[in-house]
Write an enzyme that holds these catalytic residues in place. Sequence first.
Site, PDB file in Angstrom:
ATOM      1  N   SER A 183     -66.509  39.367 -31.663  1.00  0.00           N
ATOM      2  CA  SER A 183     -68.101  39.408 -31.751  1.00  0.00           C
ATOM      3  C   SER A 183     -68.183  40.214 -32.949  1.00  0.00           C
ATOM      4  CB  SER A 183     -68.805  39.627 -30.438  1.00  0.00           C
ATOM      5  OG  SER A 183     -69.993  39.078 -30.460  1.00  0.00           O
TER       6      SER A 183
ATOM      7  N   ASP B  16     -71.230  28.682 -27.797  1.00  0.00           N
ATOM      8  CA  ASP B  16     -71.347  29.886 -28.454  1.00  0.00           C
ATOM      9  C   ASP B  16     -72.475  29.562 -29.588  1.00  0.00           C
ATOM     10  OD1 ASP B  16     -71.453  32.276 -29.490  1.00  0.00           O
ATOM     11  OD2 ASP B  16     -69.231  32.571 -29.781  1.00  0.00           O
TER      12      ASP B  16
ATOM     13  N   HIS C  28     -69.099  32.468 -25.012  1.00  0.00           N
ATOM     14  CA  HIS C  28     -69.026  33.679 -25.982  1.00  0.00           C
ATOM     15  C   HIS C  28     -68.894  34.913 -24.878  1.00  0.00           C
ATOM     16  CE1 HIS C  28     -70.002  36.387 -29.353  1.00  0.00           C
ATOM     17  NE2 HIS C  28     -70.225  37.188 -28.725  1.00  0.00           N
TER      18      HIS C  28
END
Length: 403
Positions: free
Chosen positions: A189, A343, A373
């Site tokens: 991320s 995501d 995600h």
Amino acid sequence: MGAKLLCLFLASVLLAYYVYTPIPEDFEEPWKLMLITASFRAIGHLAEVADRLGLMHYMEVLMLITAAEYVAPMSDENVTVIDTEFSNIAVRLYLPQKASDGLRRAVIYFHGGGWCLGQAGMKSYDHLTRWTSNRLNAVVVSVSYRLAPKYHFPVQFEDVYSVTKFFLQSSILSQYEVDPERVCVAGDSAGGNLAAAVAQQLLEDTEVETKLKAQALIYPALQTLDLNLPSYQENKNKLILPKSLMVKFWSEYFTSDSSLREAMASNRHVPVESSHLFQFVNWSNLLPEELKKDHVYSSPTYGSSELAQKYPGFLDRRAAPLLVSDAQLHRLPLTYILTCEHDVLRDDGVMYARRLQAAGVPVTHDHIKDAFHGAIMFVSGPAELAVGHRLLNRYIEWLNENL
Ligand SMILES: *[C@@H]1O[C@H](CO)[C@@H](O)[C@H](O)[C@H]1NC(C)=O
Ligand SMILES: *[C@@H]1O[C@H](CO)[C@@H](O)[C@H](O)[C@H]1NC(C)=O
């Protein structure tokens, strides 16, 4: 009695309504995922209320979870774990105890959390980096870089860059018995964002002699220009990273001034002077047909140049690694990119994989259809999910074969 029962019934209906989230059909463990999502949503609502009442900054409330998840450095029979500092920045080191035939591999890891949250000592990250060290018999350097809202860009980037540069010195590599030809950067991320930015910056840095062997990017955030990509549209309200939270993370990376957040939320934050950058994130050229579906590409809408003058960071490639030309991509090392179908950041990763491939960089792109995600965080404790282990194994197997 009747009134109490009615109240109980109504409370249950409200709770069920609150907890209920549509989970995509192909997902395993839908109920568990629904509960996890509801908990994240509840904390988000709590943070929103505390922020509006002026009690605490939104991110500071979320930060309490990070603090609650903290575990002290604990060595086990396989790995020695030490908290220390590299170049005045906090790092957690994982040093394998197993004998090694020669020099070891090393992974420099940057955790996720939208540049605002997380740390190397969070239980889920401690688990991930410990497992990496154990499974690969590798030295892992997990960096606790400084966070927003206290620190804004470029502090996060500079912290991870300084640690990387410090570790890549030959004297340090030999101190930890690391093979200079087998070092990689990795992250998930916001950490994937930092890893990609570090790998690019190292190419320009004449002071660093050691070259990275690889970069591994787990559902990375890679661009600030178009926050209305098909993946943002399709996953706007999905699971633990809705678009509104991603917009908060992005804007908070640069400033706590709400005008940037509002402009980003309506995708009108880029000034016309920067229109040339849109070619680098043009999903109409860069996404495969199966992801374009029936989305219709429309030209960008531009915003005032005032925001970009005040907060130039959001157009900086150290914050948005997709915003560079192909010529700047082609010397990058071997790359692993993991993307999840569900995501908002999916298309960032897909487009970077596509552009790197076109620039001649060897890329392994793992696209996981039934994943969301943040899934790699759920590999231990009560929130453990099978999908988390699947993602973790794919990532580790790639490193094992390629690093
Ligand atoms: C140590 O490594 C062995 C072999 O990989 C594994 O079975 C064991 O669970 C590890 N111990 C810990 C505490 O992780
Ligand atoms: C994006 O690509 C499409 C299709 O190739 C093209 O028509 C459009 O002008 C491009 N837009 C930008 C901003 O590059």
